[in-house]
Design an enzyme around this catalytic site. Structure first.
Site, mmCIF file in Angstrom:
data_model
loop_
_atom_site.group_PDB
_atom_site.id
_atom_site.type_symbol
_atom_site.label_atom_id
_atom_site.label_comp_id
_atom_site.label_asym_id
_atom_site.label_seq_id
_atom_site.Cartn_x
_atom_site.Cartn_y
_atom_site.Cartn_z
ATOM 1 C CB SER A 138 -0.870 0.011 1.259
ATOM 2 O OG SER A 138 -1.464 1.279 1.443
ATOM 3 C CE1 TYR A 178 -3.926 -2.130 5.160
ATOM 4 C CE2 TYR A 178 -3.183 0.067 4.526
ATOM 5 C CZ TYR A 178 -3.688 -1.174 4.180
ATOM 6 O OH TYR A 178 -3.938 -1.465 2.859
HETATM 7 N N1 LIG Z 1 -8.619 -0.466 -1.151
HETATM 8 C C1 LIG Z 1 -7.520 0.237 -0.988
HETATM 9 O O1 LIG Z 1 -7.543 1.481 -1.037
HETATM 10 C C2 LIG Z 1 -6.213 -0.455 -0.764
HETATM 11 C C3 LIG Z 1 -5.052 0.330 -0.821
HETATM 12 C C4 LIG Z 1 -3.831 -0.270 -0.631
HETATM 13 C C5 LIG Z 1 -3.769 -1.628 -0.389
HETATM 14 N N2 LIG Z 1 -4.911 -2.368 -0.317
HETATM 15 C C6 LIG Z 1 -4.784 -3.796 -0.030
HETATM 16 O O2 LIG Z 1 -5.526 -4.539 -0.968
HETATM 17 C C7 LIG Z 1 -5.861 -5.806 -0.397
HETATM 18 C C8 LIG Z 1 -7.334 -6.081 -0.643
HETATM 19 O O3 LIG Z 1 -8.100 -5.147 0.092
HETATM 20 P P1 LIG Z 1 -9.485 -4.537 -0.413
HETATM 21 O O4 LIG Z 1 -9.310 -3.079 -0.519
HETATM 22 O O5 LIG Z 1 -9.973 -5.304 -1.577
HETATM 23 O O6 LIG Z 1 -10.402 -4.798 0.879
HETATM 24 P P2 LIG Z 1 -11.617 -5.797 1.141
HETATM 25 O O7 LIG Z 1 -12.699 -5.579 0.159
HETATM 26 O O8 LIG Z 1 -11.914 -5.655 2.588
HETATM 27 O O9 LIG Z 1 -10.987 -7.241 0.839
HETATM 28 C C9 LIG Z 1 -10.120 -7.877 1.723
HETATM 29 C C10 LIG Z 1 -10.050 -9.335 1.334
HETATM 30 O O10 LIG Z 1 -9.099 -9.983 2.201
HETATM 31 C C11 LIG Z 1 -9.679 -11.172 2.695
HETATM 32 N N3 LIG Z 1 -9.164 -11.477 4.019
HETATM 33 C C12 LIG Z 1 -9.079 -10.664 5.100
HETATM 34 N N4 LIG Z 1 -8.609 -11.349 6.154
HETATM 35 C C13 LIG Z 1 -8.402 -12.619 5.733
HETATM 36 C C14 LIG Z 1 -7.961 -13.810 6.355
HETATM 37 N N5 LIG Z 1 -7.607 -13.839 7.657
HETATM 38 N N6 LIG Z 1 -7.860 -14.922 5.618
HETATM 39 C C15 LIG Z 1 -8.196 -14.915 4.322
HETATM 40 N N7 LIG Z 1 -8.629 -13.833 3.664
HETATM 41 C C16 LIG Z 1 -8.747 -12.698 4.374
HETATM 42 C C17 LIG Z 1 -11.178 -10.914 2.715
HETATM 43 O O11 LIG Z 1 -11.864 -12.143 2.552
HETATM 44 P P3 LIG Z 1 -12.692 -12.904 3.701
HETATM 45 O O12 LIG Z 1 -13.165 -11.863 4.673
HETATM 46 O O13 LIG Z 1 -13.798 -13.555 2.936
HETATM 47 O O14 LIG Z 1 -11.729 -13.877 4.265
HETATM 48 C C18 LIG Z 1 -11.370 -10.043 1.494
HETATM 49 O O15 LIG Z 1 -11.604 -10.837 0.347
HETATM 50 C C19 LIG Z 1 -5.478 -5.718 1.091
HETATM 51 O O16 LIG Z 1 -4.226 -6.346 1.291
HETATM 52 C C20 LIG Z 1 -5.345 -4.227 1.313
HETATM 53 O O17 LIG Z 1 -4.489 -3.903 2.387
HETATM 54 C C21 LIG Z 1 -6.137 -1.801 -0.499
#
Ligand SMILES: NC(=O)c1ccc[n+]([C@@H]2O[C@H](COP(=O)([O-])OP(=O)(O)OC[C@H]3O[C@@H](n4cnc5c(N)ncnc54)[C@H](OP(=O)(O)O)[C@@H]3O)[C@@H](O)[C@H]2O)c1
Length: 251
Positions: A144, A158
């Site tokens: 990130s 985070y």
């Molecule tokens: N959106 C942003 O602005 C942003 C920016 C920088 C980085 N990111 C990164 O992108 C990635 C995806 O995030 P997102 O934005 O798509 O958020 P999100 O919609 O909340 O998705 C997070 C995903 O991670 C899974 N997850 C969480 N804890 C888990 C666990 N213990 N075991 C297995 N799966 C788990 C969740 O699936 P389940 O709950 O079904 O397990 C969900 O599919 C993350 O690493 C986040 O830090 C996001």
């Protein structure tokens, strides 16, 4: 050297947000998918949707909690085996809970560090073991822009967790230099998903824009990618040199 098409792609955290979005984009590109997360009802609905829309591809799913290292060690090779192996592993699962340190929410900060650092580490171990056996593959670690400098408050733990991932990915890359295995660290900016409801930062883009930029960056297989590249490459360069009182306002 041009890289081969990565036909079989395993994505963790594929039940929502960026993981689900990447699955849709890669399916549209005709790739075979292995999808993992805890919410299997959502994974199965996504699988059915993708198979209906793209009858030529294969989509397999598995329940996986990345906090459980033993489960990661077992489920990743099993799931990969259902596709006869994988060519790319996207370590995307992550959480964004958190509060300023010392304000009584140690549990949330600890959970974020645990899932993001140790969960991703477990995934890297399992993925690289598979790739080493074949001598090729593409590991993608989802970091990130919050990893770059002192973002605070809900992003304290985070940002630190993602900084650890930058370091881990670079050292894995160092271990693998000269082999056929590539390692890409992607640093998304703020993309509207469930992870940041109520606390979206500057330059937030919608999910479609973010996922398009993310999949395009992954396909190029650079060492490091900012997503979207504009404005996050120059903003990241600025963040590295700005004084902390300025940086902290971006959190
Ligand atoms: N959106 C942003 O602005 C942003 C920016 C920088 C980085 N990111 C990164 O992108 C990635 C995806 O995030 P997102 O934005 O798509 O958020 P999100 O919609 O909340 O998705 C997070 C995903 O991670 C899974 N997850 C969480 N804890 C888990 C666990 N213990 N075991 C297995 N799966 C788990 C969740 O699936 P389940 O709950 O079904 O397990 C969900 O599919 C993350 O690493 C986040 O830090 C996001």
């Amino acid at each position: 050297m041009p890289h081969p098409v990565r036909q079989r792609i395993l994505i963790t955290g594929a039940s929502s947000g960026l993981g689900e979005g990447m699955a849709r984009r890669f399916a549209r590109m005709g790739r075979d998918l292995a999808l993992a997360a805890r919410r299997t009802d959502r994974l199965e609905a996504l699988r059915d949707e993708l198979l209906a829309a793209h009858p030529g591809i294969r989509v397999v799913t598995a329940a996986l909690d990345v906090d459980d290292a033993a489960a990661v060690e077992k489920v990743v090779p099993e799931l990969a085996g259902k596709l006869g192996g994988i060519d790319r592993f996207v370590a995307n699962a992550g959480i964004g809970k958190g509060a300023p340190v010392g304000t009584g929410s140690a549990w949330a900060n600890r959970a974020t560090l645990f899932t993001n650092v140790l969960g991703t580490h477990a995934q890297c171990e399992a993925a690289v073991e598979l790739f080493r056996a074949r001598g090729s593959g593409h590991l993608v670690v989802v970091s990130s822009v919050a990893s770059i400098r002192g973002m605070r408050g809900t992003r304290t733990a985070y940002g630190a967790s993602k900084a650890a991932l930058n370091a881990l990915a670079e050292r894995i890359r160092s271990d693998l230099l000269g082999t056929g295995i590539r390692v890409t660290t992607v640093l998304p900016g703020f993309i509207a998903t469930d992870i940041n409801v109520g606390r979206r930062g500057p330059f937030t883009v919608d999910l479609g824009t973010g996922v398009d930029a993310l999949t395009a960056a992954i396909e190029r297989e650079p060492v490091r990618a900012y997503v979207p590249e504009w404005p996050w490459r120059p903003v990241s360069a600025l963040l590295r040199v700005l004084p902390l009182p300025v940086v902290r306002r971006l959190a």
